[in-house]
Design a protein around this motif. Structure first.
Motif, mmCIF file in Angstrom:
data_model
loop_
_atom_site.group_PDB
_atom_site.id
_atom_site.type_symbol
_atom_site.label_atom_id
_atom_site.label_comp_id
_atom_site.label_asym_id
_atom_site.label_seq_id
_atom_site.Cartn_x
_atom_site.Cartn_y
_atom_site.Cartn_z
ATOM 1 N N LEU A 1 -4.368 39.537 -13.334
ATOM 2 C CA LEU A 1 -3.539 38.465 -12.982
ATOM 3 C C LEU A 1 -4.117 37.197 -13.611
ATOM 4 O O LEU A 1 -3.380 36.466 -14.280
ATOM 5 N N GLU A 2 -5.505 36.861 -13.368
ATOM 6 C CA GLU A 2 -5.999 35.871 -13.955
ATOM 7 C C GLU A 2 -5.998 35.729 -15.561
ATOM 8 O O GLU A 2 -5.674 34.885 -16.152
ATOM 9 N N ALA A 3 -6.196 36.860 -16.164
ATOM 10 C CA ALA A 3 -6.240 37.123 -17.547
ATOM 11 C C ALA A 3 -4.837 36.938 -18.129
ATOM 12 O O ALA A 3 -4.829 36.276 -19.082
ATOM 13 N N ALA A 4 -3.788 37.204 -17.570
ATOM 14 C CA ALA A 4 -2.473 37.187 -18.008
ATOM 15 C C ALA A 4 -2.227 35.509 -18.041
ATOM 16 O O ALA A 4 -1.700 35.058 -18.711
ATOM 17 N N GLU B 1 -6.450 47.084 -7.462
ATOM 18 C CA GLU B 1 -7.509 46.496 -8.224
ATOM 19 C C GLU B 1 -7.180 44.826 -8.578
ATOM 20 O O GLU B 1 -8.008 44.132 -8.714
ATOM 21 N N ASN B 2 -5.751 44.674 -8.263
ATOM 22 C CA ASN B 2 -5.572 43.137 -8.769
ATOM 23 C C ASN B 2 -5.026 42.471 -7.056
ATOM 24 O O ASN B 2 -4.089 41.765 -7.084
ATOM 25 N N TRP B 3 -5.809 42.772 -5.980
ATOM 26 C CA TRP B 3 -5.483 42.300 -4.839
ATOM 27 C C TRP B 3 -6.078 41.038 -4.380
ATOM 28 O O TRP B 3 -6.172 40.430 -3.445
ATOM 29 N N ARG B 4 -6.290 40.104 -5.664
ATOM 30 C CA ARG B 4 -7.086 38.884 -5.409
ATOM 31 C C ARG B 4 -6.305 37.849 -4.828
ATOM 32 O O ARG B 4 -6.736 36.928 -3.799
#
Length: 199
Positions: free
Chosen positions: A81-84, A185-188
């Protein structure tokens, strides 16, 4: 070596595309290199490493080199998410310098010299490919393929390997390697939890 440590050999074939090439040192603030060494020295301390990266970002958020640093950090952390987000931030910076529309969907081949791979146009295409890759890992396949369509439109020779990526994105998930997301994995960010729990 811990799983979270950067290890290019464990990336998918051609993964150099997704992690973005380092930008020239002159485009980074003078003390950023020392801070980058600190990031790697504390790589296994997730919170400490991220704090150091946030310090680098806060120091010069409008610098392309810093945006690439942020992208590469979150990419290697498998935080798609952050990488995108940072891949889009790179596209934003590059589009402004290239005189391209702010929305990548509106970019056409005749608007810049994509054929001869000027440094900025190459990075623009890499950034959009990186964006597509991370969207795929977030299970946002339609958006990912839309971005990949644009890469193929602007890079018809396939230098960035977009046709191969399309096969990976569209093929059976058992063959997709690390492209598609692992559960939770992307539950930040809370707003992404329902999407991750579906299916």
């Amino acid at each position: 070596m811990p799983e979270s440590t950067p290890h290019p050999e464990r990336q998918p074939a051609g993964a150099r595309i997704y992690r973005l090439e380092p930008h020239h040192a002159s485009h980074l603030p003078p003390d950023t290199h020392a801070k980058l060494k600190d990031v790697f020295a504390h790589w296994n301390e997730s919170e400490k490493a991220e704090t150091l990266v946030r310090d680098i970002i806060d120091q010069a958020p409008d610098t392309l080199g810093v945006r690439i640093v942020a992208y590469r950090f979150y990419f290697y952390r498998r935080r798609s998410l952050e990488a995108a987000h940072w891949a889009l931030a790179c596209i934003e910076w590059l589009s402004l310098r290239l005189g391209l529309p702010a929305d990548w969907r509106e970019v056409r081949a005749e608007m810049a010299d994509f054929a001869h791979w000027h440094a900025f146009t190459r990075l623009w295409l890499q950034s959009l490919t990186a964006y597509a890759y991370n969207l795929a890992r977030l299970d946002r396949e339609a958006e990912s393929l839309e971005a990949l369509d644009k890469v193929e439109e602007l890079d018809p020779s396939g230098k960035l390997g977009a046709p191969r990526l399309r096969q990976v994105f569209s093929g059976p998930r058992g063959d997709a390697g690390m492209v598609f997301p692992k559960e939770f994995e992307n539950w930040r960010f809370a707003q992404d939890a329902p999407r991750q729990s579906e299916g």
